[in-house]
Design an enzyme around this catalytic site. Sequence first.
Site, PDB file in Angstrom:
ATOM      1  N   HIS A  92     -13.693 -26.760 -23.898  1.00 10.45           N
ATOM      2  CA  HIS A  92     -13.666 -28.180 -23.575  1.00 10.45           C
ATOM      3  C   HIS A  92     -12.337 -28.820 -23.970  1.00 10.45           C
ATOM      4  CE1 HIS A  92     -15.487 -32.001 -22.617  1.00 10.45           C
ATOM      5  NE2 HIS A  92     -15.049 -32.497 -23.752  1.00 10.45           N
ATOM      6  N   ASP A 109      -2.970  -3.353   5.727  1.00  7.06           N
ATOM      7  CA  ASP A 109      -3.261  -4.210   6.882  1.00  7.06           C
ATOM      8  C   ASP A 109      -3.364  -3.411   8.180  1.00  7.06           C
ATOM      9  OD1 ASP A 109      -3.147  -6.237   5.073  1.00  7.06           O
ATOM     10  OD2 ASP A 109      -1.449  -7.289   5.969  1.00  7.06           O
ATOM     11  N   GLY A 130      -7.450 -22.089  11.507  1.00  9.17           N
ATOM     12  CA  GLY A 130      -8.341 -22.642  10.481  1.00  9.17           C
ATOM     13  C   GLY A 130      -8.583 -21.663   9.351  1.00  9.17           C
ATOM     14  N   GLU A 138      11.294   2.956   5.339  1.00  8.95           N
ATOM     15  CA  GLU A 138      11.077   1.512   5.540  1.00  8.95           C
ATOM     16  C   GLU A 138      12.158   0.997   6.482  1.00  8.95           C
ATOM     17  OE1 GLU A 138       8.735  -0.890   4.800  1.00  8.95           O
ATOM     18  OE2 GLU A 138      10.105  -2.062   6.050  1.00  8.95           O
ATOM     19  N   TYR A 141      11.413  -3.027  -6.339  1.00 12.84           N
ATOM     20  CA  TYR A 141      10.688  -1.993  -5.585  1.00 12.84           C
ATOM     21  C   TYR A 141      11.540  -0.737  -5.425  1.00 12.84           C
ATOM     22  CZ  TYR A 141       6.366  -4.341  -4.342  1.00 12.84           C
ATOM     23  OH  TYR A 141       5.116  -4.912  -4.393  1.00 12.84           O
ATOM     24  N   GLY A 172       0.822  -1.216   0.000  1.00 19.07           N
ATOM     25  CA  GLY A 172       0.000   0.000   0.000  1.00 19.07           C
ATOM     26  C   GLY A 172       0.851   1.259   0.000  1.00 19.07           C
ATOM     27  N   TYR A 215      -6.709 -18.756   6.310  1.00 18.10           N
ATOM     28  CA  TYR A 215      -5.866 -18.780   5.107  1.00 18.10           C
ATOM     29  C   TYR A 215      -4.508 -19.439   5.366  1.00 18.10           C
ATOM     30  CZ  TYR A 215      -8.227 -14.982   2.367  1.00 18.10           C
ATOM     31  OH  TYR A 215      -9.071 -14.203   1.632  1.00 18.10           O
ATOM     32  N   ILE A 216      -3.787 -18.878   6.369  1.00 18.82           N
ATOM     33  CA  ILE A 216      -2.379 -19.277   6.510  1.00 18.82           C
ATOM     34  C   ILE A 216      -2.277 -20.713   7.004  1.00 18.82           C
ATOM     35  CG2 ILE A 216      -0.194 -18.733   7.689  1.00 18.82           C
ATOM     36  CD1 ILE A 216      -0.952 -15.807   7.632  1.00 18.82           C
ATOM     37  N   THR A 232      -3.172  -7.918  -0.451  1.00 17.82           N
ATOM     38  CA  THR A 232      -2.316  -6.977  -1.174  1.00 17.82           C
ATOM     39  C   THR A 232      -3.073  -6.136  -2.208  1.00 17.82           C
ATOM     40  OG1 THR A 232      -0.211  -8.031  -0.807  1.00 17.82           O
ATOM     41  CG2 THR A 232      -0.450  -6.933  -2.911  1.00 17.82           C
ATOM     42  N   CYS A 263       3.922  -8.926   1.790  1.00 13.21           N
ATOM     43  CA  CYS A 263       3.612  -9.675   0.563  1.00 13.21           C
ATOM     44  C   CYS A 263       4.869 -10.221  -0.097  1.00 13.21           C
ATOM     45  CB  CYS A 263       2.834  -8.768  -0.404  1.00 13.21           C
ATOM     46  SG  CYS A 263       2.512  -9.568  -1.974  1.00 13.21           S
ATOM     47  N   GLU A 295      -2.968 -23.002   4.080  1.00 17.40           N
ATOM     48  CA  GLU A 295      -1.873 -22.951   3.103  1.00 17.40           C
ATOM     49  C   GLU A 295      -0.633 -23.672   3.629  1.00 17.40           C
ATOM     50  OE1 GLU A 295      -3.090 -18.923   0.658  1.00 17.40           O
ATOM     51  OE2 GLU A 295      -1.560 -18.722   2.191  1.00 17.40           O
ATOM     52  N   GLU A 314     -15.087 -24.971 -17.473  1.00 12.54           N
ATOM     53  CA  GLU A 314     -16.309 -24.996 -18.284  1.00 12.54           C
ATOM     54  C   GLU A 314     -17.540 -25.398 -17.466  1.00 12.54           C
ATOM     55  OE1 GLU A 314     -16.779 -28.068 -21.365  1.00 12.54           O
ATOM     56  OE2 GLU A 314     -15.209 -29.245 -20.384  1.00 12.54           O
ATOM     57  N   LYS A 320       5.216 -17.582  -0.005  1.00 18.38           N
ATOM     58  CA  LYS A 320       4.199 -18.628   0.214  1.00 18.38           C
ATOM     59  C   LYS A 320       3.836 -19.310  -1.098  1.00 18.38           C
ATOM     60  CE  LYS A 320       0.389 -17.898  -0.636  1.00 18.38           C
ATOM     61  NZ  LYS A 320      -0.475 -17.033   0.121  1.00 18.38           N
ATOM     62  N   GLY A 324      -4.024 -15.505  12.972  1.00 15.73           N
ATOM     63  CA  GLY A 324      -4.384 -14.122  12.701  1.00 15.73           C
ATOM     64  C   GLY A 324      -3.197 -13.171  12.787  1.00 15.73           C
ATOM     65  N   CYS A 353       2.569 -13.404   0.491  1.00  8.79           N
ATOM     66  CA  CYS A 353       2.107 -13.910  -0.815  1.00  8.79           C
ATOM     67  C   CYS A 353       3.208 -14.565  -1.656  1.00  8.79           C
ATOM     68  CB  CYS A 353       1.521 -12.780  -1.668  1.00  8.79           C
ATOM     69  SG  CYS A 353       0.701 -11.474  -0.766  1.00  8.79           S
TER      70      CYS A 353
HETATM   71  P1  NDP Z   1      -7.305 -15.752   9.608  1.00 10.64           P
HETATM   72  O1  NDP Z   1      -8.013 -14.634  10.271  1.00 10.64           O
HETATM   73  O2  NDP Z   1      -7.634 -16.113   8.219  1.00 10.64           O
HETATM   74  O3  NDP Z   1      -7.458 -17.058  10.493  1.00 10.64           O
HETATM   75  C1  NDP Z   1      -7.066 -17.067  11.844  1.00 10.64           C
HETATM   76  C2  NDP Z   1      -7.420 -18.416  12.406  1.00 10.64           C
HETATM   77  O4  NDP Z   1      -6.812 -18.557  13.674  1.00 10.64           O
HETATM   78  C3  NDP Z   1      -8.909 -18.619  12.589  1.00 10.64           C
HETATM   79  O5  NDP Z   1      -9.247 -19.909  12.166  1.00 10.64           O
HETATM   80  C4  NDP Z   1      -9.101 -18.445  14.081  1.00 10.64           C
HETATM   81  O6  NDP Z   1     -10.118 -19.239  14.618  1.00 10.64           O
HETATM   82  C5  NDP Z   1      -7.805 -18.954  14.615  1.00 10.64           C
HETATM   83  N1  NDP Z   1      -7.461 -18.359  15.906  1.00 10.64           N
HETATM   84  C6  NDP Z   1      -7.448 -17.065  16.242  1.00 10.64           C
HETATM   85  N2  NDP Z   1      -7.051 -16.907  17.526  1.00 10.64           N
HETATM   86  C7  NDP Z   1      -6.811 -18.145  18.009  1.00 10.64           C
HETATM   87  C8  NDP Z   1      -6.396 -18.649  19.250  1.00 10.64           C
HETATM   88  N3  NDP Z   1      -6.112 -17.835  20.272  1.00 10.64           N
HETATM   89  N4  NDP Z   1      -6.252 -19.986  19.392  1.00 10.64           N
HETATM   90  C9  NDP Z   1      -6.537 -20.808  18.370  1.00 10.64           C
HETATM   91  N5  NDP Z   1      -6.943 -20.392  17.165  1.00 10.64           N
HETATM   92  C10 NDP Z   1      -7.077 -19.075  16.970  1.00 10.64           C
HETATM   93  O7  NDP Z   1      -5.771 -15.375   9.807  1.00 10.64           O
HETATM   94  P2  NDP Z   1      -4.440 -15.903   9.107  1.00 10.64           P
HETATM   95  O8  NDP Z   1      -3.406 -15.748  10.151  1.00 10.64           O
HETATM   96  O9  NDP Z   1      -4.645 -17.225   8.474  1.00 10.64           O
HETATM   97  O10 NDP Z   1      -4.239 -14.842   7.968  1.00 10.64           O
HETATM   98  C11 NDP Z   1      -4.324 -13.438   8.227  1.00 10.64           C
HETATM   99  C12 NDP Z   1      -4.889 -12.731   7.039  1.00 10.64           C
HETATM  100  O11 NDP Z   1      -3.899 -12.605   6.039  1.00 10.64           O
HETATM  101  C13 NDP Z   1      -6.058 -13.439   6.350  1.00 10.64           C
HETATM  102  O12 NDP Z   1      -7.284 -13.161   6.952  1.00 10.64           O
HETATM  103  C14 NDP Z   1      -5.983 -12.912   4.947  1.00 10.64           C
HETATM  104  O13 NDP Z   1      -6.706 -11.723   4.838  1.00 10.64           O
HETATM  105  C15 NDP Z   1      -4.493 -12.638   4.761  1.00 10.64           C
HETATM  106  N6  NDP Z   1      -3.883 -13.711   3.952  1.00 10.64           N
HETATM  107  C16 NDP Z   1      -4.231 -13.819   2.636  1.00 10.64           C
HETATM  108  C17 NDP Z   1      -3.713 -14.829   1.862  1.00 10.64           C
HETATM  109  C18 NDP Z   1      -4.134 -14.976   0.429  1.00 10.64           C
HETATM  110  O14 NDP Z   1      -4.622 -14.016  -0.151  1.00 10.64           O
HETATM  111  N7  NDP Z   1      -3.981 -16.163  -0.166  1.00 10.64           N
HETATM  112  C19 NDP Z   1      -2.770 -15.800   2.410  1.00 10.64           C
HETATM  113  C20 NDP Z   1      -2.498 -15.607   3.791  1.00 10.64           C
HETATM  114  C21 NDP Z   1      -3.026 -14.598   4.527  1.00 10.64           C
HETATM  115  P3  NDP Z   1     -11.640 -18.811  14.608  1.00 10.64           P
HETATM  116  O15 NDP Z   1     -12.084 -19.062  13.200  1.00 10.64           O
HETATM  117  O16 NDP Z   1     -12.279 -19.726  15.589  1.00 10.64           O
HETATM  118  O17 NDP Z   1     -11.695 -17.381  15.005  1.00 10.64           O
END
Ligand code: NDP
Length: 459
Positions: free
Chosen positions: A444, A311, A182, A42, A106, A23, A184-185, A319, A50, A188, A449, A58, A270, A55
Amino acid sequence: MPPGTKAMAQYDYDLFTIGAGSGGVRASRYAARLGARVAAAEERYLGGTCVNAGCIPKKLFSYAAHYGEDIAHAAGYGWNVAAAAFDWPTLIANKDREIARLNGVYAKLLAAAGVTLLDGRATGVDAHTVECAGRRISAHYILVATGGWPVVPPVPGAELAISSNEAFHLAELPRRALVVGGGYIAAEFASIFNGLGVDTTLVYRGERLLKEFDADLGGFLAGEMQRKGVRIRFHSNIEHIARAAHGQALRATLADGSVLETDCVMYATGRAPNTRGLGLADAGVKLAANGAVVVDAKFQSSVPSIYAVGDVIDRVLLTPVALAEGMVVAENLFGSGDRSLDYEGIATAIFSNPSVGTVGLSETKARERVGDIDVYRTTFGSLRDQLTGSGEQVLMKLVVDRNTERVLGVHMVGPDAGEIIQGFAVALRCGATKYQFDATIGIHPTIAEEFVTMREAVG
Ligand code: NDP
C-alpha cells in the site's frame, strides 16, 4: 559431443539458421553452447523485428509519448513547467543509436557463442543445403527463423500509406495521422502519435479494440484513449487514399463516403510470414495459405531436417515465444531434450496509453471451458491521478473457477500493466487460487494491491 555428431560431420555445419532475429539468434547460440557447429545468415538487421522495427523502438516511442502527458500532469504536483516542446529528430537519432548498440550486442553474443554469422540472404536449396552470397552450404539441420512483415491491404492508393516499418523512420512527425486497425500495433501507434501531439484518428472495421482478449479490455481501453484525445471510428474502413490538392496532405475516403484529410495513413492490419522467395516450397517444405511454415509440436516441418520458429510459423507473434521455441529446437536437436512448448497462459502487454496487461482466460473463454466462474472487476482512479486531474481510470479484473477457486485470468488496463501482470503470470502458472490471492497482503498504496483486495464477485 552432441548425439548424431558423426553423421553430421559430412555437412559444413550441424545447424544453419536463416534469419538472425529473436528466435534464430537464441536457437543458434544455444545450439552452439550444446556443441553444435552453427552458422546463421541475416540479410537485413541483427535482432530482427523486435530490435529494429518492433518491441524496442516502439517502447522507446511509447516512453517519449508519455513524457508529454507527465509534464502536463506535473502541474498538479506544484511543478511550474515552461511550455514543453518536442523534437522528433532527437528522438529518432537517439532511438537509432540505441538500436545500433543492440545490433552490436547481438553480433557479440553470436561471436562469443562461436556461431558463424553470414551477412546476406540465404535461400533453401534442398533438405540439407542453402545458398548464401553465391555459395552453397550444407547443414544437417536448417532452421527457418525469417519472421514476418506488415501487411497493407490492397486498397487504391495504399502506396501512399505507411506501415509500422516506416513509422520508425519518418523524416518529420506528421501533424495529423490516421491509423488503421484494432490490434496491438494500431492501439500502440495511435497512442504514440496522440501522446506526441499528433491529431490522431483510429479507424477500425470492428466494434471493439483488441478483440482477441477479454471483452472488457478493448472497451475500456477505447474509452481511455478517447479521453486522451484519440478519435476512434468503429465499423469503419478506408476505401481509397489519394493525394489532396494541396501540399503533402492525403485524403482517405471511408466506406460510408466520408473523407478524412490527414498527413499520414498508417496501416496496422496484421503481419504475414516472411517466406516469399526463400525456396522452401521447392525444397519440399509445406507452407500454409498465408506462407507460414507448417510445423509440428517440435517445430519440425514436412522436411524432417528443416525446422522453423518465431513469427514465420504464425502461431504466437511475440518475442519471448520465439525465444522459447528456439530453445526447444536447440535442446531437442543437440541436447537431451524431447520437449514441446506449452502455449497456455502466455502473458502479454499492449503498450498503448493506458497500457494493457493480460494473462490467462478471458471471461468468455472461461465460461466456455469451465462453465461456473466468478468474475471480480474494479475500476478506480489511482492515487497519483487524484492530483493530476486527468480523470484517468484503471480497470482490473479476475476470472476465477468457482469450483476449484483457481484464478484463470488476470486482466488490467492502466499504468505499468505489463510490469504488474508479469508477476501474476507466475502465480497463475503455479495454479494460484482466489483464496491465495486473498491471503496475500497487499503493498500500500499501489495500483497492484487491488488484485489481492477484490472481495465481491460481480458476475
Ligand atoms: P493484430 O492481428 O493484432 O491486429 C490486426 C488488426 O488489423 C485487427 O484489428 C484486424 O481487424 C485489422 N485488419 C486486418 N486486415 C484488415 C483489413 N484488410 N482492413 C482493415 N483492418 C484489417 O496485428 P498487428 O498488426 O497489430 O500486430 C501483429 C502482431 O504482432 C500481433 O498480433 C502481436 O502478436 C505482435 N505484436 C506484439 C506487440 C506486443 O507484444 N506489445 C506489439 C505489436 C505487435 P479484425 O479484428 O476485424 O480482424
